[in-house]
Design a protein around this motif. Structure first.
Motif, PDB file in Angstrom:
ATOM      1  N   CYS A   1      42.055  28.988  35.431  1.00  0.00           N
ATOM      2  CA  CYS A   1      41.395  30.288  35.315  1.00  0.00           C
ATOM      3  C   CYS A   1      41.117  30.616  33.855  1.00  0.00           C
ATOM      4  CB  CYS A   1      42.253  31.389  35.945  1.00  0.00           C
ATOM      5  SG  CYS A   1      42.407  31.267  37.738  1.00  0.00           S
ATOM      6  N   ASN A   2      40.067  31.408  33.619  1.00  0.00           N
ATOM      7  CA  ASN A   2      39.675  31.794  32.276  1.00  0.00           C
ATOM      8  C   ASN A   2      39.192  33.233  32.268  1.00  0.00           C
ATOM      9  OD1 ASN A   2      39.682  29.117  30.634  1.00  0.00           O
ATOM     10  ND2 ASN A   2      38.637  28.598  32.535  1.00  0.00           N
ATOM     11  N   MET A   3      39.167  33.815  31.064  1.00  0.00           N
ATOM     12  CA  MET A   3      38.635  35.159  30.903  1.00  0.00           C
ATOM     13  C   MET A   3      37.146  35.074  30.607  1.00  0.00           C
ATOM     14  SD  MET A   3      41.347  36.963  31.382  1.00  0.00           S
ATOM     15  CE  MET A   3      40.826  38.602  30.911  1.00  0.00           C
ATOM     16  N   MET A   4      36.399  35.999  31.133  1.00  0.00           N
ATOM     17  CA  MET A   4      34.954  36.009  30.945  1.00  0.00           C
ATOM     18  C   MET A   4      34.604  36.210  29.461  1.00  0.00           C
ATOM     19  SD  MET A   4      32.151  38.460  32.838  1.00  0.00           S
ATOM     20  CE  MET A   4      33.002  39.905  32.254  1.00  0.00           C
ATOM     21  N   LYS A   5      33.775  35.323  28.934  1.00  0.00           N
ATOM     22  CA  LYS A   5      33.260  35.386  27.573  1.00  0.00           C
ATOM     23  C   LYS A   5      34.384  35.397  26.531  1.00  0.00           C
ATOM     24  CE  LYS A   5      29.091  37.908  28.955  1.00  0.00           C
ATOM     25  NZ  LYS A   5      28.280  39.136  28.763  1.00  0.00           N
ATOM     26  N   SER A   6      35.471  34.704  26.827  1.00  0.00           N
ATOM     27  CA  SER A   6      36.588  34.668  25.886  1.00  0.00           C
ATOM     28  C   SER A   6      37.370  33.383  26.076  1.00  0.00           C
ATOM     29  CB  SER A   6      37.502  35.879  26.102  1.00  0.00           C
ATOM     30  OG  SER A   6      38.643  35.798  25.272  1.00  0.00           O
ATOM     31  N   LYS A   7      37.917  32.858  24.988  1.00  0.00           N
ATOM     32  CA  LYS A   7      38.790  31.693  25.047  1.00  0.00           C
ATOM     33  C   LYS A   7      40.262  32.086  24.999  1.00  0.00           C
ATOM     34  CE  LYS A   7      35.534  28.306  23.213  1.00  0.00           C
ATOM     35  NZ  LYS A   7      35.300  27.244  22.197  1.00  0.00           N
TER      36      LYS A   7
ATOM     37  N   VAL B   1      45.656  38.065  51.209  1.00  0.00           N
ATOM     38  CA  VAL B   1      44.279  37.570  51.209  1.00  0.00           C
ATOM     39  C   VAL B   1      44.276  36.136  50.701  1.00  0.00           C
ATOM     40  CG1 VAL B   1      41.952  37.830  50.287  1.00  0.00           C
ATOM     41  CG2 VAL B   1      43.284  39.851  50.848  1.00  0.00           C
ATOM     42  N   ASN B   2      43.636  35.245  51.453  1.00  0.00           N
ATOM     43  CA  ASN B   2      43.477  33.855  51.039  1.00  0.00           C
ATOM     44  C   ASN B   2      41.982  33.541  51.052  1.00  0.00           C
ATOM     45  OD1 ASN B   2      43.752  31.195  50.406  1.00  0.00           O
ATOM     46  ND2 ASN B   2      44.512  30.554  52.404  1.00  0.00           N
ATOM     47  N   PHE B   3      41.399  33.396  49.868  1.00  0.00           N
ATOM     48  CA  PHE B   3      39.958  33.180  49.729  1.00  0.00           C
ATOM     49  C   PHE B   3      39.738  31.818  49.086  1.00  0.00           C
ATOM     50  CE2 PHE B   3      35.959  34.518  47.185  1.00  0.00           C
ATOM     51  CZ  PHE B   3      35.162  33.782  48.047  1.00  0.00           C
ATOM     52  N   THR B   4      39.151  30.884  49.843  1.00  0.00           N
ATOM     53  CA  THR B   4      38.869  29.542  49.346  1.00  0.00           C
ATOM     54  C   THR B   4      37.375  29.295  49.398  1.00  0.00           C
ATOM     55  OG1 THR B   4      40.984  28.734  50.212  1.00  0.00           O
ATOM     56  CG2 THR B   4      39.318  27.079  49.649  1.00  0.00           C
ATOM     57  N   CYS B   5      36.790  28.942  48.258  1.00  0.00           N
ATOM     58  CA  CYS B   5      35.354  28.667  48.193  1.00  0.00           C
ATOM     59  C   CYS B   5      35.154  27.331  47.487  1.00  0.00           C
ATOM     60  CB  CYS B   5      34.618  29.782  47.453  1.00  0.00           C
ATOM     61  SG  CYS B   5      32.827  29.558  47.412  1.00  0.00           S
TER      62      CYS B   5
ATOM     63  N   THR C   1      51.529  42.233  46.235  1.00  0.00           N
ATOM     64  CA  THR C   1      52.649  41.768  45.425  1.00  0.00           C
ATOM     65  C   THR C   1      52.513  40.317  44.986  1.00  0.00           C
ATOM     66  OG1 THR C   1      53.914  41.148  47.403  1.00  0.00           O
ATOM     67  CG2 THR C   1      54.245  43.381  46.529  1.00  0.00           C
ATOM     68  N   THR C   2      51.681  39.522  45.676  1.00  0.00           N
ATOM     69  CA  THR C   2      51.529  38.096  45.362  1.00  0.00           C
ATOM     70  C   THR C   2      50.060  37.754  45.240  1.00  0.00           C
ATOM     71  OG1 THR C   2      53.553  37.567  46.581  1.00  0.00           O
ATOM     72  CG2 THR C   2      52.054  35.749  46.096  1.00  0.00           C
ATOM     73  N   LEU C   3      49.690  37.065  44.171  1.00  0.00           N
ATOM     74  CA  LEU C   3      48.289  36.708  43.940  1.00  0.00           C
ATOM     75  C   LEU C   3      48.223  35.278  43.434  1.00  0.00           C
ATOM     76  CD1 LEU C   3      45.316  37.660  43.849  1.00  0.00           C
ATOM     77  CD2 LEU C   3      45.744  38.428  41.502  1.00  0.00           C
ATOM     78  N   HIS C   4      47.374  34.465  44.074  1.00  0.00           N
ATOM     79  CA  HIS C   4      47.168  33.060  43.708  1.00  0.00           C
ATOM     80  C   HIS C   4      45.670  32.852  43.497  1.00  0.00           C
ATOM     81  CE1 HIS C   4      48.278  28.629  44.145  1.00  0.00           C
ATOM     82  NE2 HIS C   4      46.958  28.626  44.050  1.00  0.00           N
ATOM     83  N   LEU C   5      45.267  32.498  42.274  1.00  0.00           N
ATOM     84  CA  LEU C   5      43.862  32.300  41.942  1.00  0.00           C
ATOM     85  C   LEU C   5      43.652  30.903  41.386  1.00  0.00           C
ATOM     86  CD1 LEU C   5      43.079  35.706  40.171  1.00  0.00           C
ATOM     87  CD2 LEU C   5      42.684  35.098  42.563  1.00  0.00           C
ATOM     88  N   ASP C   6      42.590  30.244  41.857  1.00  0.00           N
ATOM     89  CA  ASP C   6      42.286  28.880  41.437  1.00  0.00           C
ATOM     90  C   ASP C   6      40.813  28.809  41.035  1.00  0.00           C
ATOM     91  OD1 ASP C   6      41.865  26.147  41.172  1.00  0.00           O
ATOM     92  OD2 ASP C   6      43.137  25.615  42.863  1.00  0.00           O
TER      93      ASP C   6
END
Length: 369
Positions: free
Chosen positions: A181-187, A125-129, A153-158
């Motif tokens: 990338c960041n975690m929701m409501k967390s540093k 899956v390649n999702f670009t927004c 097996t492979t995941l790329h998140l931006d």
């Protein structure tokens, strides 16, 4: 080159249509689906007018490719997505989905496409927004419990905001890339996965102040742009890259970085390419180097050597920790285009002894500017 040849190879066949010979109808299914892999879903649907044989061929396409740029309004784009998903053959294998959105009013289109792809256990899956806002991934938290891709097996998140426990939805994940990338409501960015073997992190936006990684099978770790604190548990790590590529990475951190680990017992290759350092970073640089004591090939940026030259009192009375070192490389200093000063490289004897005394047969390579 091969893809271009495949595109050109169908031209003689298409040209025969104008001569009254329907050679399209006799093309094998595998070739038709191969042709569809080079075009968007919109173009694939258009092929239904080429010949009776191709009328429904697009319903078995293995690669779905949707782009909002192909439509004047989101309403038309949404209607087309509905058409493709509803009429697609239920027996056809789905290999990949490519989704490209350039609008803010995306409505529920991404969610419907993702749900469809994940329901069929898609492989890629390649999702670009392109949006001026962060995207919550998954797109709807109400569906978080239903998203589990056992074959992924492979995941790329931006530029994605993740929720805690997100990576448990991909039990066979092997390669992961996270950029801004960041975690929701967390540093704190938490990455825990029992099977992950390759991990690349780019914390260039510095919103995550702390990164915690627990990956017992990790072999390769690449960290680009440094956040404030790292806690790494990766006992099987073989290759480690730690670098800053942004000129202001270190200057905008609230404090000198900290790097904690329970040990890299299998480490063979490590590269530290840090450029924007000051004297306050010296203790943590030395602490990080001591954690790499099992490394066989070590590469350091010239700026690190310069910092150690200015901080020899911290290492002059310490034995060299690198008992396994076989190759020691010093990388060239990166010179900005507006700064043409080429300083001559000098490594103090104390610094050289710190790296080479435990294994005097190790080779030293200096890459000059």
């Amino acid at each position: 080159m091969i893809e271009e040849f495949n595109r050109l190879s169908i031209v003689p066949i298409l040209s025969d249509v104008s001569e009254g010979t329907d050679r399209l109808s006799v093309l094998p299914d595998d070739l038709i689906l191969k042709i569809f892999s080079f075009v968007s879903s919109k173009d694939a649907v258009k092929t239904s007018v080429l010949s009776p044989r191709w009328r429904y061929a697009w319903t078995s396409v293995r690669h779905l490719s949707f782009s909002s740029d192909d439509f004047s309004t989101m309403a038309k784009f949404s209607n087309f997505v509905t058409l493709v998903l509803c009429r697609r053959s239920k027996q056809a294998q789905l290999s990949s989905v490519n989704l490209y959105l350039r609008r803010n009013d995306v409505q529920d289109v991404p969610q419907r496409i993702m749900n469809y792809a994940f329901f069929l256990n898609v492989q890629h899956v390649n999702f670009t927004c392109l949006s001026n806002k962060y995207i919550l991934f998954p797109l709807s938290l109400s569906l978080a419990s239903t998203w589990e891709l056992s074959s992924l097996t492979t995941l790329h998140l931006d530029r994605i905001i993740l929720y805690d426990g997100f990576f448990s939805k991909f039990p066979n994940l092997e390669s992961l890339t996270l950029i801004h990338c960041n975690m929701m409501k967390s540093k704190v960015l938490r990455i825990c996965h029992p099977r992950l073997s390759n991990l690349s992190l780019d914390n260039g936006d510095y919103l995550s102040k702390t990164t915690n990684v627990v990956t017992p099978q990790l072999k390769s770790l690449n960290i680009t742009n440094i956040s404030n604190s790292y806690l790494i548990s990766a006992p099987e790590l073989v290759s480690f890259l730690f670098q800053d590529s942004c000129p202001f990475t270190f200057s905008r951190r609230s404090s000198p970085f900290k790097f904690l680990t329970d040990g890299f017992h299998s480490l063979e290759n490590a590269q530290l390419s840090l450029r924007y350092l000051d004297n306050s970073d010296a203790p943590n640089i030395i602490s990080l180097l001591e954690k790499l004591h099992n490394v066989k090939v070590l590469s350091l940026s010239m700026e690190i050597i310069k910092l150690l030259n200015a901080s020899v009192e911290l290492i002059s009375h310490q034995p060299s920790p690198f008992a396994q070192l076989k190759s020691f490389k010093i990388l060239p200093k990166v010179v900005c285009v507006w700064n043409h000063e080429h300083a001559r490289f000098i490594m103090s004897m104390e610094v050289q002894n710190y790296f080479l005394n435990s294994f005097p047969k190790a080779t030293l390579t200096v890459y000059a500017i």
